[in-house]
Design a protein around this motif. Structure first.
Motif, mmCIF file in Angstrom:
data_model
loop_
_atom_site.group_PDB
_atom_site.id
_atom_site.type_symbol
_atom_site.label_atom_id
_atom_site.label_comp_id
_atom_site.label_asym_id
_atom_site.label_seq_id
_atom_site.Cartn_x
_atom_site.Cartn_y
_atom_site.Cartn_z
ATOM 1 N N GLU A 1 0.845 -1.197 0.000
ATOM 2 C CA GLU A 1 0.000 0.000 0.000
ATOM 3 C C GLU A 1 0.878 1.243 0.000
ATOM 4 O O GLU A 1 1.929 1.283 0.645
ATOM 5 N N ILE A 2 0.417 2.254 -0.721
ATOM 6 C CA ILE A 2 1.096 3.553 -0.777
ATOM 7 C C ILE A 2 0.119 4.616 -0.317
ATOM 8 O O ILE A 2 -1.026 4.684 -0.790
ATOM 9 N N ARG A 3 0.560 5.458 0.617
ATOM 10 C CA ARG A 3 -0.283 6.530 1.145
ATOM 11 C C ARG A 3 0.253 7.862 0.619
ATOM 12 O O ARG A 3 1.399 8.231 0.877
ATOM 13 N N LEU A 4 -0.608 8.568 -0.095
ATOM 14 C CA LEU A 4 -0.258 9.836 -0.723
ATOM 15 C C LEU A 4 -1.064 10.943 -0.036
ATOM 16 O O LEU A 4 -2.290 10.908 -0.013
ATOM 17 N N LYS A 5 -0.350 11.930 0.542
ATOM 18 C CA LYS A 5 -1.021 12.991 1.294
ATOM 19 C C LYS A 5 -0.552 14.354 0.784
ATOM 20 O O LYS A 5 0.613 14.541 0.434
ATOM 21 N N VAL A 6 -1.503 15.292 0.785
ATOM 22 C CA VAL A 6 -1.218 16.686 0.461
ATOM 23 C C VAL A 6 -1.942 17.540 1.501
ATOM 24 O O VAL A 6 -3.138 17.330 1.752
ATOM 25 N N GLY A 7 -1.231 18.479 2.122
ATOM 26 C CA GLY A 7 -1.880 19.278 3.151
ATOM 27 C C GLY A 7 -1.025 20.441 3.595
ATOM 28 O O GLY A 7 -0.030 20.813 2.962
ATOM 29 N N ASP B 1 5.319 4.268 1.777
ATOM 30 C CA ASP B 1 5.093 2.929 1.240
ATOM 31 C C ASP B 1 5.273 1.893 2.341
ATOM 32 O O ASP B 1 5.671 2.214 3.462
ATOM 33 N N THR B 2 4.966 0.675 2.008
ATOM 34 C CA THR B 2 5.133 -0.447 2.941
ATOM 35 C C THR B 2 6.218 -1.387 2.447
ATOM 36 O O THR B 2 6.098 -2.600 2.546
ATOM 37 N N GLY B 3 7.280 -0.803 1.886
ATOM 38 C CA GLY B 3 8.367 -1.594 1.342
ATOM 39 C C GLY B 3 9.332 -2.089 2.403
ATOM 40 O O GLY B 3 9.048 -2.031 3.609
ATOM 41 N N PRO B 4 10.508 -2.556 1.990
ATOM 42 C CA PRO B 4 11.462 -3.139 2.948
ATOM 43 C C PRO B 4 12.128 -2.112 3.845
ATOM 44 O O PRO B 4 12.723 -2.464 4.863
ATOM 45 N N GLY B 5 12.053 -0.819 3.497
ATOM 46 C CA GLY B 5 12.713 0.208 4.303
ATOM 47 C C GLY B 5 14.184 0.351 3.954
ATOM 48 O O GLY B 5 14.751 -0.415 3.159
ATOM 49 N N ILE B 6 14.794 1.350 4.569
ATOM 50 C CA ILE B 6 16.205 1.665 4.304
ATOM 51 C C ILE B 6 16.942 1.680 5.635
ATOM 52 O O ILE B 6 16.499 2.353 6.566
ATOM 53 N N PRO B 7 18.061 0.947 5.766
ATOM 54 C CA PRO B 7 18.851 1.033 7.002
ATOM 55 C C PRO B 7 19.323 2.470 7.230
ATOM 56 O O PRO B 7 19.602 3.216 6.284
ATOM 57 N N GLU B 8 19.429 2.844 8.484
ATOM 58 C CA GLU B 8 19.770 4.229 8.821
ATOM 59 C C GLU B 8 21.131 4.625 8.270
ATOM 60 O O GLU B 8 21.318 5.760 7.816
ATOM 61 N N ASN B 9 22.092 3.699 8.289
ATOM 62 C CA ASN B 9 23.437 4.051 7.804
ATOM 63 C C ASN B 9 23.502 4.144 6.284
ATOM 64 O O ASN B 9 24.507 4.599 5.739
ATOM 65 N N GLU B 10 22.436 3.729 5.575
ATOM 66 C CA GLU B 10 22.439 3.795 4.115
ATOM 67 C C GLU B 10 21.664 4.994 3.589
ATOM 68 O O GLU B 10 21.636 5.210 2.379
#
Length: 521
Positions: A403-409, A422-431
């Motif tokens: 799922e992708i959440r798109l917001k404008v405000g 998004d609900t993807g795998p995410g990104i490690p903080e050091n990357e």
């Protein structure tokens, strides 16, 4: 924190820095030890030269004060000794001081180097010895006076203190000169009054010995302070030299970087022209072949191949455009075509364009737009590219059924924002810094998603920076990523208040045209 608790990349950065610092420290210590071994005083040769220069300057600058003291002592001494003898002592003192002044002036005028410092130090010590003996001669004269009163003993002690103090203060930068200038005065006072005997004489001799020790310790302290000051100044000069060298290296590196950037821009400009020309032909002919405008293919596989060729050419063209856009942004040559833009409409249009791609991957896009958003002053093409890049990345890195959440405000500061989560795998903080860099890609993203050039987020950040906005990326492993771009409140176009009509006087409102004509007539 213990070293073993540090990450491997931080340890690898720390070791070269520690090694470089240790190597620099060892080199400085070896150089200092070598210079001390080649010096006659155990200090650096440059310091020996500077210490001798300080001595010469002190002696020449105190010439008038020393002469005034000698004249005052001569005038007081005439109370116990004959004026002719006192003047003779004054002449001897002036001669002794003239020797010191002669060598000091000669030292300042001569061409000096570190190898000659030892000779000059011996000369200064010899001159101070002569000067000290000249000052001490009055003690002998006072001790042999026919009326050797207690006042004469006080004068002798005073002469000793003045002579030792002057020699200590002026010759402190050369320890040998201090010893040569003070020991004769103290020794003669001690010998003269020790031989005379008596409690007062013994007290004068004891006080002289104590004063000599005190002034020698004071001279040593002054010498150490002077040497430390010179060392601090040398370290400061060395640091300034290193900073100037570092600045020169930085300027040279910046010049090379500018030249490389110019070469890169020329290369990209040339290659974009050279690549777009055949790409247009590839895209045009592949479109014709894929659409079977001139007739159906005998083999259906050819139609699929033509579609693949067209898609690949389109992908390459998009990549070239992204590289050129990033190059213009980094070079500061990206010009914004600003106009009134409805941000909600732009986001809705981009979502509509990518809905089909999201459905093919089984991804749901949920849109949330706050009502009543006014237009913003921005570049519509840039805002469209920002939204498309963020949505494309979200679709690319979101797994099937995600799922992708798109917001404008509104932002808290009165601006407007666009958020894509998004609900993807995410990104490690050091990357995260790697992902935001040009052509950078995270390790998990490369394993779980389509391959890309790694230009989407850098272009988004560059474009929003050109608008004076902010860029924020939040990510958690196995939970997803959210990117928020916000425009400042200064870009919001607010509706203008209506212009009030000018009030009409009551007399004019009530007066009819006919009445006005009669009044005019």
């Amino acid at each position: 924190m213990d070293m073993f608790d540090l990450p491997a990349d931080r340890m690898s950065e720390r070791r070269p820095n520690e090694t470089s610092d240790r190597r620099r420290s060892v080199t400085a210590k070896v150089r200092a030890a070598r210079e001390r071994l080649t010096s006659t005083s155990g200090t650096r040769p440059a310091f020996d030269l500077e210490l001798a220069r300080i001595y010469a300057h002190n002696r020449l600058s105190a010439l008038a004060v020393v002469l005034a003291l000698a004249a005052a002592i001569t005038a007081v001494a005439t109370i116990w000794i004959e004026p002719r003898v006192a003047l003779t002592w004054l002449a001897v003192v002036l001669a002794g001081h003239a020797v010191v002044v002669f060598f000091a002036r000669r030292f300042q005028r001569a061409e000096r180097n570190a190898a000659d410092i030892r000779i000059w130090r011996l000369r200064f010590a010899a001159a101070e010895l002569v000067n000290g003996l000249a000052w001490a001669s009055i003690v002998i004269l006072l001790g042999q006076a026919e009326i050797a009163s207690e006042a004469a003993q006080v004068v002798s002690l005073f002469v000793m203190l003045v002579g030792v103090a002057v020699a200590t203060m002026l010759a402190a930068s050369i320890p040998a000169a201090v010893f040569a200038g003070t020991l004769p005065i103290a020794a003669i006072v001690i010998v003269v009054y020790s031989l005379r005997g008596g409690a007062a004489s013994s007290a004068v001799a004891a006080m002289t010995a104590g004063a000599e020790i005190y002034f020698l310790l004071l001279a040593h302290r002054l010498y150490r302070n002077t040497l430390e000051t010179l060392e601090f100044r040398a370290e400061k000069d060395a640091l300034i030299g290193e900073l100037e060298q570092a600045k020169a290296n930085s300027d040279d590196a910046r010049r090379r970087a500018e030249e490389a950037n110019l070469a890169k821009s020329r290369f990209l400009a040339t290659m974009s022209h050279e690549l777009r020309t055949p790409l247009n032909a590839i895209l045009g002919f592949s479109e014709v072949m894929k659409s079977e405008i001139f007739g159906a293919h005998v083999t259906p596989t050819y139609k699929e191949y033509a579609g693949d060729i067209h898609d690949s050419g389109q992908h390459l063209l998009n990549l070239i455009n992204e590289i050129l856009d990033l190059s213009r942004i980094e070079a500061g040559r990206y010009e914004l075509n600003e106009e009134s833009v409805n941000l909600a409409y732009v986001v809705e249009d981009c979502r509509h364009l990518l809905t089909l791609r999201a459905k093919n991957r089984g991804i749901t896009i949920r849109e949330s737009v706050e009502p009543g958003l006014p237009p913003v002053w921005a570049d519509e093409r840039a805002m469209r590219q920002i939204t498309l890049n963020l949505l494309s990345n979200a679709i690319k890195f979101t797994p099937q059924g995600g799922e992708i959440r798109l917001k404008v405000g509104w932002t808290a500061s009165g601006g407007q924002y666009v958020s894509v989560a998004d609900t993807g795998p995410g990104i490690p903080e050091n990357e995260i810094p790697t992902v935001l860099a040009s052509f950078g890609q995270g390790s998990l993203a490369m394993k779980s998603a389509e391959q890309g050039a790694g230009l989407g987020l850098p272009i988004v950040k560059g474009l929003i920076d050109l608008h004076g906005g902010s860029f924020s990326l939040k990510s958690k492993l196995r939970e997803g990523t959210e990117v928020i771009v916000a425009l400042p409140a200064s870009r919001i176009i607010s509706a203008l208040a209506p212009v009030p009509e000018k009030a009409t006087p009551a007399r004019n409102r009530a007066e009819t045209p006919a009445a006005a004509l009669r009044r005019a007539g």
